[in-house]
Enzyme design. Structure first.
Site, mmCIF file in Angstrom:
data_model
loop_
_atom_site.group_PDB
_atom_site.id
_atom_site.type_symbol
_atom_site.label_atom_id
_atom_site.label_comp_id
_atom_site.label_asym_id
_atom_site.label_seq_id
_atom_site.Cartn_x
_atom_site.Cartn_y
_atom_site.Cartn_z
ATOM 1 C CE LYS A 68 -3.561 -2.787 0.451
ATOM 2 N NZ LYS A 68 -3.789 -3.563 -0.773
ATOM 3 C CD GLU B 225 -4.412 6.175 3.849
ATOM 4 O OE1 GLU B 225 -3.903 5.765 2.807
ATOM 5 O OE2 GLU B 225 -5.575 5.922 4.169
ATOM 6 C CG HIS C 160 -11.981 -0.822 8.218
ATOM 7 N ND1 HIS C 160 -12.114 0.483 7.795
ATOM 8 C CD2 HIS C 160 -11.539 -0.753 9.489
ATOM 9 C CE1 HIS C 160 -11.747 1.288 8.771
ATOM 10 N NE2 HIS C 160 -11.396 0.569 9.807
ATOM 11 N NE ARG D 121 -8.507 -8.777 -3.907
ATOM 12 C CZ ARG D 121 -9.554 -8.113 -3.460
ATOM 13 N NH1 ARG D 121 -10.706 -8.201 -4.086
ATOM 14 N NH2 ARG D 121 -9.479 -7.338 -2.405
#
Lengths: 501, 154
Positions: free
Chosen positions: A116, A204, A239, A296
């Site tokens: 990431k 973040e 999430h 994917r």
């Protein structure tokens, strides 16, 4: 050329891919662990090969074993589905080196997007906006914690700690105040190490009130990279997405074009091939930020299929075979909604549930699609992800799609294992969901102290009576002997009427 | 016939009366169908079908979009109490034990962290108390329903 596809996955997505292969006229190989020996996906494959080993690592994640099965069975392509090895660049590389076609992007693209932090850096360079935050490369726990602490002052609260190798909410923690930081950082690292073998965690800004909007992309080897519009997946719990739809209720054609172009730029920046999803956070201001790219097929791909008419898995197979994708210009029609049915106790902090699927009777009728890997009589075990099925509906408008979803959920009968069906059904009645004004905090805000069903007393009383009658009449004993034949309308042949005008 | 089912508030007693092929409770009538469903006619004449399945001692009932799970109390059985133990909500692995025997804990304190299905789950003290026993160590596998720790109210 591709003629025989090994599906390196299990359950629902294996079924989805195996069916697409049949439709494309491709031979198929399924692989399965011993505890999946009775699973539905095996029956959909031309050949099925038992994996040796007990743990997931020894079976569905055993690259060497899967490659040798591919060689032994003469498979010339491997489709990884999602999860498991789908985003493992080393596996994609090993497959390619074995002269087997990998159904997906290049190992290099997976690497750049899979890490990431690298993805953030790559996207910044490609001019795609990223969430304010800081990459932290330290592997060592003490150094990492120190760097996270230091970054926290610059990023500010609330913030999100994310595993660089993460996905599916694993290794992710929201932090609202400095005193939670260290425990959260250690927890995220621990989960990341357990799930991915990589404890690197970055920081973040937590953009509250944002929508999760993702763009489906397709890229072929003939120079074409397109987007297929957006999906909104804001309604999440820890999430994990639970309610997904296309299009996003608040989308405008201009914003779709801008996000679509950014997604195409993201894909082109890594020479992408096949189907992929670029996830964005869409802030209330209309600004959008790159979250990550999933290299994917995605769980929620059916909603895009229903509104665009594109069979994404079929396109994956086409692109992997070196053919140009078959889709024309983007056309979105009507509205699609998907919910994920989990074996979990929504009223008890969503704890995973296990048990037999004594009755598993999905809804039918117009505009209803069910993607599942289970059937009545199967056992839900703690061995794998507790997702039982994806229920997807399509209707001409969002309101009608929501009505159809309510109807379908009311008809969906699962007995023997606790599921989240009722939770999903009540979600459809929430004002935010009805208006489309959902964001990633919707579930937490609606049920801050957990969800519990609201059951009319008269219905509960009738159900209690049913149980008592069942016991009194010995229905559980006669049930086994009862005809297991199909229900519903009789076979059309027995009612054939030749009445010509 | 008389039956008892468990509920969080205590046992629920249900008595149904046979009436030919049908059964009655108040003004609801239920008739078993050959496919195992029950045709239920309400006081207002409304007709709904209940789907049912029995797994172990539990009757699962789906009725009008709601799913119920009723555990039957066998006649003569006594309700076993786990003595305030904190039990594993699902099968999994103990990741961390955060308390020791003898330790005083406040309500809401995380006592143990379990991992199941690749997610972490916290075992939290429901009330203030003293830890009187810790039955598992980190890395131990636990079955659903086993007592993990014991807590005495303080």
């Amino acid at each position: 050329m591709v003629s025989k596809v090994l599906v390196a996955n299990r359950g629902e997505i294996a079924c989805r891919i195996l069916r697409a292969c049949h439709e494309a006229g491709l031979a198929t190989v399924a692989i399965y662990a011993q505890n999946d020996a009775d699973s539905m996906f095996i029956e959909l494959a031309d050949e099925a090969v038992l994996l040796t080993g007990d743990t997931i690592g020894e079976t569905y994640l055993d690259q060497q074993q899967i490659l040798s099965i591919a060689n032994r069975t003469g498979a010339d392509a491997i489709h990884p589905g999602f999860g498991f090895l789908s985003e493992r660049a080393d596996f994609a590389r090993a497959v390619t080196q074995a002269k087997i076609q990998w159904v997906g992007p290049s190992p290099e693209a997976i690497e750049k997007m899979g890490d990431k932090m690298t993805a953030r850096i790559t996207m910044r360079a490609a001019g795609v906006p990223v969430i304010p935050g800081e990459e932290i490369e330290h592997e060592d726990e003490t150094d990492a914690l120190e760097a996270i602490e230091s970054a926290s002052h610059r990023v500010g609260y609330p913030m999100l700690l994310k595993a660089s190798s993460g996905g599916g909410g694993k290794g992710m923690r929201a932090v609202h105040s400095p005193d939670q930081l260290m425990e959260a950082a250690m927890g995220a690292r621990r989960e990341a190490i357990a799930a991915f073998g990589d404890g690197r965690v970055y920081v973040e800004r937590l953009l509250t009130g944002s929508k999760h909007v993702e763009i489906q992309v397709l890229a072929d080897r003939h120079g074409r990279t397109i987007h297929l519009g957006e999906r909104e997946c804001s309604v999440q719990r820890r999430h994990q997405k639970v309610f997904e739809e296309a299009p996003c209720a608040t989308m405008t054609p201009e914003l779709r074009e801008a996000m679509g172009q950014a997604a195409v730029a993201a894909a082109e920046a890594v020479d992408y091939e096949g189907a992929g999803t670029v996830e964005f956070l869409l802030a209330p201001s209309g600004e959008f930020f790159f979250l990550e790219m999933n290299t994917r097929i995605q769980v929620e791909h059916p909603v895009t299929e229903l509104v665009t008419g594109v069979d994404l898995v079929r396109e994956q197979l086409r692109i992997a075979a070196g053919e140009p994708m078959s889709c024309g210009p983007l056309m979105m029609r009507g509205h699609a909604i998907e919910v994920r049915l989990y074996a979990e106790d929504a009223a008890n902090n969503f704890l995973p549930a296990i048990g037999p699927l004594a009755i598993f009777r999905p809804p039918e009728g117009p505009g209803v699609r069910l993607d599942t890997g289970v059937r009545e009589g199967d056992e839900v075990t703690p061995n794998y992800d507790p997702m039982l099925a994806k229920l997807i509906v399509w209707a001409p408008s969002r309101d009608e799609a929501l009505q159809r979803m309510r109807r379908a959920l009311d008809e969906f009968i699962v007995l023997g294992t606790t599921t989240n069906i009722r939770f999903l059904r009540e979600l459809c009645d929430e004002a935010e969901v009805i208006s489309g004004q959902t964001d990633t905090t919707t579930i937490d805000r609606l049920w801050p102290h957990g969800w519990s069903p609201s059951v009319p007393r008269s219905i509960e009383d009738a159900a209690l009576m049913a149980a008592a009658v069942g016991e009194s009449a010995g229905l559980h004993r006669t049930q086994q002997q009862a005809s297991k034949g199909p229900e519903g309308p009789a076979s059309p042949f027995s009612t054939l009427n030749r009445r010509f005008p | 016939m008389h039956h008892q089912f468990k509920s969080p508030e205590g046992p629920i007693e249900v008595t149904v009366a046979r009436d030919g092929d049908a059964w009655r409770l108040g003004d609801i009538e239920a008739t078993p169908m050959t496919d195992g469903r029950l045709r239920m006619v309400g006081p207002d004449g409304s007709v709904n079908f209940a789907h049912m399945a029995k797994v172990g001692d539990v009757w699962w009932v789906h009725h009008q979009g709601h799913t119920f799970r009723f555990e039957r109390i066998e006649p003569g059985a006594t309700d076993a109490d786990d003595g305030g133990g904190l039990t594993a909500p699902m099968p999994g692995k103990v990741l961390q034990v955060l308390v020791e025997v003898g330790q005083s804990v406040a309500a809401g304190t995380t006592l143990m962290v379990l991992e199941a299905m690749k997610m972490e789950h916290r075992i939290v003290a429901a009330s203030d108390g003293i830890v009187t026993a810790v039955h598992f160590n980190a890395d131990d596998q636990v079955e659903q329903g086993v007592a993990l720790l014991s807590l005495e109210d303080s």
